[in-house]
Design an enzyme around this catalytic site. Structure first.
Site, PDB file in Angstrom:
ATOM      1  N   ASP A  70       0.824  -1.211   0.000  1.00 49.03           N
ATOM      2  CA  ASP A  70       0.000   0.000   0.000  1.00 49.03           C
ATOM      3  C   ASP A  70       0.854   1.255   0.000  1.00 49.03           C
ATOM      4  O   ASP A  70       0.341   2.355  -0.171  1.00 49.03           O
ATOM      5  CB  ASP A  70      -0.943   0.010   1.212  1.00 49.03           C
ATOM      6  CG  ASP A  70      -2.291  -0.605   0.881  1.00 49.03           C
ATOM      7  OD1 ASP A  70      -2.559  -0.808  -0.313  1.00 49.03           O
ATOM      8  OD2 ASP A  70      -3.066  -0.876   1.809  1.00 49.03           O
ATOM      9  N   ASP A 107     -10.036  -6.887  11.090  1.00 51.98           N
ATOM     10  CA  ASP A 107      -9.865  -8.298  11.436  1.00 51.98           C
ATOM     11  C   ASP A 107     -10.999  -8.772  12.343  1.00 51.98           C
ATOM     12  O   ASP A 107     -11.708  -9.739  12.053  1.00 51.98           O
ATOM     13  CB  ASP A 107      -8.494  -8.543  12.076  1.00 51.98           C
ATOM     14  CG  ASP A 107      -8.127  -7.511  13.134  1.00 51.98           C
ATOM     15  OD1 ASP A 107      -8.871  -6.521  13.310  1.00 51.98           O
ATOM     16  OD2 ASP A 107      -7.088  -7.681  13.794  1.00 51.98           O
TER      17      ASP A 107
HETATM   18  O1  LIG Z   1      -3.570   1.082   4.733  1.00 53.05           O
HETATM   19  C1  LIG Z   1      -3.030   0.128   5.268  1.00 53.05           C
HETATM   20  C2  LIG Z   1      -2.727   0.112   6.635  1.00 53.05           C
HETATM   21  C3  LIG Z   1      -2.104  -1.013   7.177  1.00 53.05           C
HETATM   22  N1  LIG Z   1      -1.764  -2.073   6.400  1.00 53.05           N
HETATM   23  C4  LIG Z   1      -1.081  -3.257   7.001  1.00 53.05           C
HETATM   24  O2  LIG Z   1      -1.775  -3.723   8.129  1.00 53.05           O
HETATM   25  C5  LIG Z   1      -0.888  -4.453   8.955  1.00 53.05           C
HETATM   26  C6  LIG Z   1      -1.114  -4.140  10.411  1.00 53.05           C
HETATM   27  O3  LIG Z   1      -0.690  -2.826  10.715  1.00 53.05           O
HETATM   28  P1  LIG Z   1       0.102  -2.457  12.053  1.00 53.05           P
HETATM   29  O4  LIG Z   1       0.503  -1.039  11.947  1.00 53.05           O
HETATM   30  O5  LIG Z   1       1.172  -3.450  12.310  1.00 53.05           O
HETATM   31  O6  LIG Z   1      -1.043  -2.512  13.117  1.00 53.05           O
HETATM   32  P2  LIG Z   1      -1.187  -3.375  14.471  1.00 53.05           P
HETATM   33  O7  LIG Z   1      -1.964  -2.544  15.418  1.00 53.05           O
HETATM   34  O8  LIG Z   1       0.080  -3.937  14.927  1.00 53.05           O
HETATM   35  O9  LIG Z   1      -2.135  -4.521  13.913  1.00 53.05           O
HETATM   36  C7  LIG Z   1      -3.178  -5.175  14.611  1.00 53.05           C
HETATM   37  O10 LIG Z   1      -4.414  -4.499  14.421  1.00 53.05           O
HETATM   38  C8  LIG Z   1      -4.833  -4.328  13.064  1.00 53.05           C
HETATM   39  C9  LIG Z   1      -6.206  -3.705  13.082  1.00 53.05           C
HETATM   40  O11 LIG Z   1      -6.205  -2.438  13.660  1.00 53.05           O
HETATM   41  C10 LIG Z   1      -4.860  -5.665  12.334  1.00 53.05           C
HETATM   42  O12 LIG Z   1      -5.061  -5.424  10.971  1.00 53.05           O
HETATM   43  C11 LIG Z   1      -3.543  -6.374  12.504  1.00 53.05           C
HETATM   44  O13 LIG Z   1      -3.551  -7.625  11.873  1.00 53.05           O
HETATM   45  C12 LIG Z   1      -3.263  -6.555  13.979  1.00 53.05           C
HETATM   46  O14 LIG Z   1      -2.027  -7.233  14.171  1.00 53.05           O
HETATM   47  C13 LIG Z   1       0.525  -4.115   8.501  1.00 53.05           C
HETATM   48  O15 LIG Z   1       1.064  -5.246   7.859  1.00 53.05           O
HETATM   49  C14 LIG Z   1       0.299  -2.966   7.541  1.00 53.05           C
HETATM   50  O16 LIG Z   1       1.244  -2.945   6.535  1.00 53.05           O
HETATM   51  C15 LIG Z   1      -2.068  -2.068   5.054  1.00 53.05           C
HETATM   52  O17 LIG Z   1      -1.767  -3.010   4.337  1.00 53.05           O
HETATM   53  N2  LIG Z   1      -2.692  -0.967   4.515  1.00 53.05           N
END
Ligand SMILES: O=c1ccn([C@@H]2O[C@H](COP(=O)(O)OP(=O)(O)O[C@H]3O[C@H](CO)[C@@H](O)[C@H](O)[C@H]3O)[C@@H](O)[C@H]2O)c(=O)[nH]1
Ligand SMILES: [Mn+2]
Length: 757
Positions: free
Chosen positions: A141, A444
């Site tokens: 993205d 999710d």
């Molecule tokens: O526009 C976007 C925004 C995020 N991501 C991906 O989403 C994932 C999760 O993002 P992260 O910043 O690591 O968020 P976390 O808070 O650690 O993630 C938790 O919370 C998210 C929901 O808020 C879930 O999607 C994740 O799976 C869960 O691990 C990463 O691989 C990002 O690259 C995208 O692909 N596109």
């Protein structure tokens, strides 16, 4: 041989179930008694002040009661499972093994270093599974040539890495993690390590320069690809880029074995279309993969996770190939486990309750919620309930469609581009009834919830060797921003027409409905926490008693409610292998989360309706109530953005994290309520004693309030340290302390005027 002799999986129920149920019953009676007590006092209150205080307590305790009842749902029927992959290999022929499509999401090459994403991909490409059945799709993205470059490098390196892992039977197949372990016993390891480091240097160079220089581009094909990043190309506005970096029909590793597919996808973006963050990215991958491989099993992985066990897929197959489960099994979820968490987990990022304890609880009913990563789906689950298949708008995307053309054929590539386009989803069911669901920042949670409402079951798989490892944030602001995103996302679910308390309970029964309600409503837990962090203390400062005296019977009720909840929580935590210091930090962090991110919105995160990201502002932004932010969204005045958590490690910060020191550092408004609470609790506790010493206070009547203030103080010790005795960059900035002090004093004045009349 009968299948009983060769079980694929077994389970046993927790021995604590009868006790949990009995305790829940007793505890509910106690809660009812308390609510009765408050109502009674409310009806008999003599002054306006006491009326309002009692009303506040009644509201707070009702919220606590609701959340407590919802939590008990997890304790009614916990289940522990075990799989026997060795038996699977005896009943399933190699040729019958189903194919797997892996989805990896990344969104920003500067917050999510491409080398980490590459490691994620390599760790799953190296699964111990027939390579021609594995395809890895990377969604970028960030629309970044840097990430694509890293993956081109990864594809080359994989040709050495995969046979190396296979021939030496390596367990640790994430290169970065492998080279951190002792690898001297493998003769080729040094060679491979040199290659790996060479790749790392090249990738890091490219990142540092911010562009892929011609010296790094080999061949006409590569330069053609990078020419797509023309002048007008920005991450918010660019055409689709799909690049097959490894094709198992063509590519061989250095030993002549087929390579898994590796496909880079950066979906089309423009400023007019909603792109729905990660949910949108995943839907594009579901479609693009359908046109290319359409594997019946789909694994979603975040770019901050990697596979820690090459056998994981066999565990999953123990469930997915079980004829009794198969037709209704939507997904198999593994816990999120984190690698670099410090000894006592100061930010409570292990989230043992969310990722293990509660998941086991839900598994005893209909299965765990979806955690966003480390989850294997039955592809069919994206297309309507188990008995009510919803066909996608074009046949090629149907889960049972067989792809009969090579992935690089013109037809396939054309279709893949078509389904990755911005406006493809217009007037379709994608994001509503098909695929990953839109409408919540916790896509999710929302998606898993809707799947279960449709009648799908899920399974929680928690093997002794963690299947995946990930990284958790290592400073307080990141933790709180993440919590804030979850807060908004959860409220979006709570107040949607799919609210778990109504829709959920009807669709899945009371226990599942309550389990989901527990998560979606937990943001309101900040209301009682805020009340208990300030009200009893302000009352002490004004010499007002708000709880029963030690000698009254009602006092015992409070003792029971407090000790009961804390002890039970502690037992749950320790039974799952937690330690006392970790539990202590965990309960502290939930209060910290409640006082800051749940309530307040902060830096960034708002955009206008056209979807343009607001420019980064100054450090301190006016704090907004989380609920106000939520309201603004509901009124369509602003929308929420998915603020990606930074995965870049700052050296200084890492050291402080290792030492277990809480990192404040930046003057964030989210620290203000926290610091205010710390100051007021200390003031109240001290003042209470001074007054008692002077004989003006009845300590017996103030006991509960003093206890709460004392408890607050013990929890706030790191905050006092961060204000007074620290000199490092992670201390609480003077400005934050000053603002908090002023606001605390203002609060005291307000209380003085209102409580004393
Ligand atoms: O526009 C976007 C925004 C995020 N991501 C991906 O989403 C994932 C999760 O993002 P992260 O910043 O690591 O968020 P976390 O808070 O650690 O993630 C938790 O919370 C998210 C929901 O808020 C879930 O999607 C994740 O799976 C869960 O691990 C990463 O691989 C990002 O690259 C995208 O692909 N596109
Ligand atoms: Mn993450």
């Amino acid at each position: 041989m009968s299948t009983d002799d060769l079980p694929l999986h077994t389970h046993k129920h927790s021995l604590r179930i009868p006790f949990n149920r009995l305790f829940a019953l007793i505890y509910w009676c106690a809660i009812l008694a308390l609510l009765y007590h408050h109502t009674h006092s409310l009806l008999h209150s003599t002054t306006l002040t006491s009326f309002f205080i009692t009303l506040t307590l009644l509201i707070s305790d009702s919220i606590l009661a609701f959340l407590n009842i919802a939590t008990q749902a997890f304790r009614m029927n916990p289940l522990y499972r075990k799989e026997y992959p060795e038996n699977l290999k005896r009943v399933l022929r190699k040729s019958d093994l189903p194919a797997l499509d892996v989805f990896i999401c990344t969104a920003d090459p500067y917050k999510e270093p491409p080398m980490n994403v590459v490691n994620t991909a390599l760790s799953v490409m190296a699964y111990d599974y027939p390579t021609e059945k594995v395809s890895v799709y990377v969604s970028d993205d960030g629309g970044s040539a840097l990430t694509l470059f890293a993956f081109m490098e990864a594809a080359k390196f994989a040709r050495h890495w995969l046979p190396f892992c296979r021939e030496n039977n390596i367990l640790e197949r994430c290169p970065e993690a492998f080279f951190e372990t002792d690898h001297s016993s493998f003769s080729e390891a040094e060679n491979i390590k040199k290659m790996y480091q060479g790749m790392k240097v090249r990738v890091d160079n490219v990142i540092e320069r911010g562009k892929v220089d011609s010296e790094y581009i080999t061949g006409e094909r590569e330069s053609q690809v990078f020419s797509k990043w023309s002048d007008g190309f920005i991450r918010q506005d660019h055409p689709t880029i799909i690049q097959v970096l490894s094709d198992n029909n063509k590519e061989r590793d250095i030993t002549g074995n087929a390579m898994p597919n590796l496909i880079y996808v950066s979906r089309e973006k423009n400023r007019i279309s909603e792109h729905n963050f990660k949910a949108g990215a995943l839907n594009v991958l579901i479609r693009v993969s359908a046109t290319m491989t359409n594997a019946p099993i789909v694994l979603t992985l975040d770019c901050d996770m990697y596979s820690n066990d090459p056998q994981t897929l066999y565990r999953v197959l123990c469930y997915l190939s079980d004829p009794e489960l198969r037709s209704k099994l939507g997904y198999v979820q593994f816990p999120q486990r984190f690698r670099r968490i410090n000894k006592n987990d100061i930010y409570a990022c292990e989230l043992k309750r969310m990722f293990v304890i509660n998941a086991e609880g839900m598994d005893g009913v209909l299965g765990p919620d979806y955690f966003g990563t480390g989850c294997f789906f039955n592809r069919r689950v994206f297309f309507g309930g188990p008995s009510q298949m919803l066909s996608p708008e074009i046949l090629e995307l149907a889960p049972d469609n067989v792809v009969d053309k090579p992935i690089q054929s013109t037809k396939v590539l054309e279709l893949a581009h078509r389904v990755a386009a911005c406006n493809y989803e217009r007037n379709t069911n994608w994001g509503r009834k098909i695929g990953v669901r839109y409408g919540s920042l916790v896509e999710d949670f929302f998606t898993g919830y809707q799947m279960q409402c449709e009648g799908w079951r899920s399974i929680f798989c928690n093997p002794a060797r963690p299947a995946f490892y990930g990284d958790a944030p290592i400073n307080l602001v990141d933790v709180l921003n993440q919590t804030k995103r979850w807060t908004i996302g959860n409220l979006e679910v709570a107040f949607s027409r799919y609210s778990p308390v109504t829709f959920g309970v009807r669709a899945m029964g009371i226990l599942m409905g309550l389990s989901y309600a527990h998560y979606s409503f937990w943001p309101i837990w900040s209301i009682p926490i805020t009340v208990y962090a300030f009200l009893p203390q302000l009352a002490i400062l004004n010499g007002i008693t708000i709880f029963p005296k030690v000698s009254e019977t009602w006092f015992l009720l409070y003792v029971f409610l407090f000790l009961g909840a804390y002890t039970q929580d502690f037992i749950d935590f320790v039974v799952e292998g937690g330690t006392f210091p970790r539990w202590w930090n965990d309960q502290r962090m939930w209060m910290v989360r409640a006082l800051s991110s749940l309530l307040f919105g902060s830096s960034g995160g708002r955009r206008n309706l056209l979807g343009a990201q607001a420019p980064p502002g100054p450090y301190v932004r006016p704090p907004l109530f989380g609920s106000i932010e939520y309201l603004l969204k509901s009124l369509r005045i602003s929308t929420h953005v998915f603020n990606v958590t930074s995965k870049v490690l700052d050296e200084d910060q890492s050291i402080r994290y290792e030492q277990g020191t809480i990192e404040f550092g930046v003057p964030s408004p989210m620290f203000v309520p926290l610091t205010m609470a710390a100051l007021l609790n200390l003031a109240a506790f001290t003042w209470g004693h001074v007054e008692a010493f002077r004989g003006r206070n009845d300590l017996e009547g103030l006991f509960l309030q003093m206890f709460i203030a004392g408890f607050g103080i013990v929890n706030c010790i790191p905050i006092y340290e961060a204000i007074i005795s620290r000199n490092d960059k992670g201390r609480i900035p003077r400005k934050t302390t000053l603002v908090s002090l002023l606001l605390a004093f203002a609060l005291y004045l307000v209380a003085y005027v209102t409580l004393r009349n």
